[in-house]
Write a protein that holds these residues in place. Structure first.
Motif, mmCIF file in Angstrom:
data_model
loop_
_atom_site.group_PDB
_atom_site.id
_atom_site.type_symbol
_atom_site.label_atom_id
_atom_site.label_comp_id
_atom_site.label_asym_id
_atom_site.label_seq_id
_atom_site.Cartn_x
_atom_site.Cartn_y
_atom_site.Cartn_z
ATOM 1 N N TRP A 91 107.894 0.672 66.644
ATOM 2 C CA TRP A 91 106.575 0.071 66.383
ATOM 3 C C TRP A 91 105.849 0.825 65.289
ATOM 4 C CZ3 TRP A 91 106.190 -4.611 67.875
ATOM 5 C CH2 TRP A 91 106.879 -5.039 69.019
ATOM 6 N N LEU A 92 105.927 2.159 65.369
ATOM 7 C CA LEU A 92 105.274 2.991 64.347
ATOM 8 C C LEU A 92 105.879 2.686 62.975
ATOM 9 C CD1 LEU A 92 103.281 5.321 63.902
ATOM 10 C CD2 LEU A 92 105.149 6.919 64.295
ATOM 11 N N LEU A 93 107.229 2.649 62.945
ATOM 12 C CA LEU A 93 107.943 2.396 61.685
ATOM 13 C C LEU A 93 107.593 1.024 61.116
ATOM 14 C CD1 LEU A 93 110.522 3.665 60.034
ATOM 15 C CD2 LEU A 93 111.684 1.751 61.066
ATOM 16 N N MET A 94 107.583 0.010 61.998
ATOM 17 C CA MET A 94 107.368 -1.363 61.506
ATOM 18 C C MET A 94 105.929 -1.588 61.062
ATOM 19 S SD MET A 94 109.565 -4.351 63.177
ATOM 20 C CE MET A 94 109.124 -4.221 64.882
ATOM 21 N N VAL A 95 104.950 -1.114 61.869
ATOM 22 C CA VAL A 95 103.545 -1.334 61.505
ATOM 23 C C VAL A 95 103.227 -0.582 60.214
ATOM 24 C CG1 VAL A 95 101.150 -0.917 62.218
ATOM 25 C CG2 VAL A 95 102.803 -1.804 63.878
ATOM 26 N N ASN A 96 103.658 0.691 60.150
ATOM 27 C CA ASN A 96 103.432 1.499 58.947
ATOM 28 C C ASN A 96 104.125 0.856 57.734
ATOM 29 O OD1 ASN A 96 102.491 4.118 57.767
ATOM 30 N ND2 ASN A 96 104.681 4.359 57.391
#
Ligand code: HEM
Length: 209
Positions: free
Chosen positions: A78-83
């Protein structure tokens, strides 16, 4: 102005030019953090059912076992995709990608490779990427998109079967996912080595230290 002061102000100007905008730095380090978690948990997932004749040492994996690693992988995802999505949107919206990464021409890449091999590559303006840098940065962004898409296709092969089919099926998508990871790790090794080594030699060239 004394020569010492002149050298100092030159160094300050160089530093000010090199520094990236704050939003790029924030997203870069968020991405680096998420990537490390994804790589280490991915290696643990791989170890549960290796695609090749080797496994990764336990000490460099994350999660302890398959289920633990999957939890880490899906949390950091989630962190990777949102960022990543904010980075892509901002990069296109501000024109930064166009300004920094284009144009990339085969001739430009060939001449910059030649210049680098003969130690003649210009480093006078660090805010401008050479053609090899442009190609590598644009390439690694594309690899980042493919690893996310192949990851989604092996995570939800039923709901996203069109995406899995686009990769040629589940098994091929798994290989694509792994190969993208290998490309990212190779990029990281070179990127970190250059970040550690090059500024030192440039600093020596620019301010004589
Ligand atoms: C949205 C992003 C991502 C999703 C949804 C995702 C999803 C998955 C899933 C479901 C698996 C398990 C595959 C299986 O059970 O065989 C997996 C494995 C793996 N992932 Fe990811 N992943 C993502 C991003 C990444 C990134 C950024 C990296 C590393 C840079 C990575 C590295 C790996 C590795 C090395 C494996 C093991 C490969 C294998 O043996 O199949 N993943 N991923």
């Amino acid at each position: 102005m004394s020569s010492l002061a002149a050298t100092d102000s030159h160094a300050t100007q160089e530093r000010a030019k090199v520094i990236q905008p704050a939003w790029v730095r924030a997203m870069h380090w968020t991405n680096a953090f998420a990537m490390i978690l994804m790589i280490m948990s991915g290696w643990q997932i791989y170890n549960a059912s290796p695609l090749f004749g080797f496994t990764f040492p336990r000490s460099i994996t994350l999660g302890g076992w398959l289920a633990g690693a999957l939890l880490w992988h899906f949390a950091a995802m989630w962190l990777l995709m949102v960022n990543g999505l904010i980075y892509l949107a901002t990069g296109f919206a501000t024109g930064r990608f166009r300004r920094k990464l284009l144009p990339i021409t085969p001739g430009g890449v060939a001449s910059d490779v030649k210049a680098a091999l003969t130690f003649k590559l210009a480093h006078d303006d660090l805010t401008k990427y050479n053609h090899v840098q442009k190609l590598l940065y644009a390439g690694i962004i594309a690899v980042g998109v493919v690893i996310v898409l192949s990851g989604l296709s092996i995570w939800k092969p039923v709901q996203l079967q069109w995406l899995t089919a686009l990769f040629g099926g589940y098994d091929i998508a798994r290989y694509v996912h792994f190969i993208c990871m290998a490309l990212i790790v190779a990029f990281l090794v070179v990127h970190v080595a250059l970040a550690v080594l090059v500024p030192k030699s440039l600093r020596a060239m620019i301010i004589g230290r």
